[in-house]
Scaffold this active site. Structure first.
Site: not given
Ligand code: NAD
Length: 508
Positions: A292, A237, A392, A184, A187, A160
């Site tokens: 991140c 994440s 985090e 994808k 959401e 997000f």
């Molecule tokens: P998230 O892991 O909750 O969601 C990421 C994606 O995974 C979304 O598209 C979501 O729909 C999907 N998703 C969520 N739950 C899932 C599940 N149980 N099974 C499969 N797919 C699922 O992450 P977020 O909250 O959207 O983003 C924040 C996180 O992203 C933070 O931890 C941040 O550090 C990390 N991030 C990392 C980088 C990097 O380059 N290392 C860059 C940006 C964000």
């Protein structure tokens, strides 16, 4: 959800899927809502796409691959040239959508788009990026050369916090290499991503080459296990990234997961004081800490510990507000749940004995009583066992640790399991050089707080922040999105002497 907001949600428009060049209403029965983090206004409903829809998107991408892979390089890169111009033209409009759905300030939303635009600009250099190698005369009349060929249908799953930049890390480079793509997006805030996908079609990306599905775990799992998906790029994440890496890997896919972080800024007492304190405040509290690469730990070395009151005073001056309001420094966090998680961790920090020097809980923003606001928060006397250090937080919370020497600071950072980004602030070249050499973190800033590499390089987070060898964008992603084929060729001319059967492995 109140009865009134439930009604509003039901009336909100449903986001469409893009399958084979057509925008289609999903047949989903389950939806999530896109909510403005400053007001709780429901902007849209997001379908959790059905298995048949995911299959249709992958099928469209698979069929399009048959012709797209043979499209001349020049044709592909000229689409990217048009695409970068369109993104520039629509940047302000998309930034407003991004701010409404994600919460960040308008200036930062434009930055989100710009850092993605830079990847599209780089994709225009694919003519040189996707070149193979050639060695003449590896044996008599024998040459060896390599082809960097596309691999097929690639999938991208995005978080997000950067709804423009991170999708743009993925699909432009994948498709300019000759692959097709199923995206994808998060959401929670897919609307600005949808606008960027529309512009890609306008730029000339053919039907089926780029497809868009919405959903959460089931859709992600379907992409990670689909037999026709060849590669999966994930950013999000650590928990989900690990799941995606393992699932897609178990199904034989090439996979890269960029995950969570705890980024340390190490401040030496010889650093430029004003620049450093500004950099720390911007990197810790900008975007409400939801980057991140946000600075989440400040390590003050020796006499730099005396700078703490000034750092706290600077943090206290930052203006908390809605992202579209001029002058806002610290935007709301993305959701009510995110706010609860952040304030819960602040509670835990207090409980575990850290000193709360600045408390962002309970901040009020006039005119926005329902916003997910958390003000800048600073903790001192933090130990490495406390949950505010081990987890985090992904909110505007800076934890501060004091140490005596640069060696101690380096050891502290290297003990932390994450390896996304780190920075050193100093005027000493020797100290900076020691830091860059000994620190075990994939992205290092020297007097730079958020060292996200420009797209001519690659994003190179490491250790606990990344799974897979190759990072997004840059040269590494060209490798990720292509398969090297090596050709060893002999051409006979009339003068070639036939010297009989060769029963050895040697080339003669
Ligand atoms: P998230 O892991 O909750 O969601 C990421 C994606 O995974 C979304 O598209 C979501 O729909 C999907 N998703 C969520 N739950 C899932 C599940 N149980 N099974 C499969 N797919 C699922 O992450 P977020 O909250 O959207 O983003 C924040 C996180 O992203 C933070 O931890 C941040 O550090 C990390 N991030 C990392 C980088 C990097 O380059 N290392 C860059 C940006 C964000």
């Amino acid at each position: 959800m109140s009865a009134q907001s439930a009604n509003t949600a039901a009336a909100a428009p449903a986001v469409k899927l893009l399958i084979n060049g057509e925008w289609v209403e999903s047949a989903a029965t389950e939806f999530r809502t896109v909510v403005n983090p400053a007001t709780q206004a429901v902007l849209a409903r997001v379908p959790l796409a059905t298995p048949a829809e995911v299959d249709a998107a992958v099928g469209a991408a698979q069929r399009a691959f048959a012709t797209w892979r043979h499209t001349p390089l020049g044709a592909r890169l000229r689409i990217m040239l048009r695409y970068q111009a369109l993104i520039r033209e629509h940047s302000k409009r998309i930034a407003a959508i991004l701010t409404a759905e994600q919460g960040k300030t308008l200036a930062d939303a434009e930055g989100d788009i710009f850092r993605g635009l830079e990847v599209v600009e780089h994709a225009c250099s694919i003519g040189t990026l996707q070149q193979g190698g050639f060695a003449e005369n590896v044996a008599a009349t024998v040459d060896t050369y390599t082809l960097q060929q596309p691999i097929g249908v690639c999938a991208g799953i995005t978080p997000f916090n950067f709804p423009a930049m991170i999708p743009l890390w993925m699909f432009p480079m994948a498709i300019v290499c000759g692959n097709t793509f199923v995206l994808k997006p998060s959401e929670q805030d897919p609307l600005s991503t949808v606008e960027l996908v529309k512009l890609a079609l306008e730029a000339g990306v053919p039907a089926g080459v780029l497809n868009l599905v919405h959903g959460a775990r089931e859709v992600v799992d379907a992409l990670c296990t689909h037999p026709d998906v060849k590669a999966v790029s994930f950013v999000g994440s650590t928990a989900v990234g690990t799941h995606v890496y393992e699932l897609a890997g178990a199904h034989g896919k090439r996979v890269q997961s960029m995950m969570g972080a705890k980024n340390h800024a190490v401040v030496l007492p010889d650093a430029h004081r004003e620049h450093t304190l500004n950099a720390l405040a911007g990197a810790a509290f900008g975007a409400a800490g939801q980057r991140c690469m946000a600075t989440s730990v400040a390590v003050l070395v020796g006499a730099a510990r005396d700078w703490l009151p000034e750092l706290v005073a600077k943090a206290a001056t930052l203006k908390v507000g809605a992202g579209h309001e001029p002058g806002t420094d610290v935007c709301p966090v993305v959701s009510v749940a995110a706010k609860q998680r952040v304030t819960g961790l602040i509670d835990a920090g207090v409980r575990e004995g850290a000193t709360l020097l600045l408390d962002g809980r309970g901040v009020q923003v006039p005119g926005y009583p329902d916003g997910n606001f958390v003000g800048p928060t600073v903790f001192a006397d933090v130990t490495t066992e406390m949950s505010i250090y081990t987890q985090e937080i992904f909110g505007p919370v800076l934890v501060v640790i004091g140490v005596d020497t640069l060696d101690e600071a380096i050891a502290l950072v290297n003990r932390n399991p994450f390896g996304n980004g780190t920075g050193v602030f100093t005027q000493s070249g020797a100290a900076a050089r020691k830091f860059q050499s000994e620190i075990d973190v994939g992205q290092v800033g020297i007097n730079i707080p958020i060292p996200v590499p420009v797209p001519y390089f690659s994003f190179t987070g490491s250790r606990g922040s990344k799974l897979g060898d190759l990072g997004p964008y840059g040269k590494q992603v060209v490798q990720f999105y292509t398969q090297t084929k090596t050709v060893t060729a002999r051409w006979f001319d009339d003068a070639t002497v036939n010297d009989g059967v060769n029963t050895t492995i040697s080339l003669r």
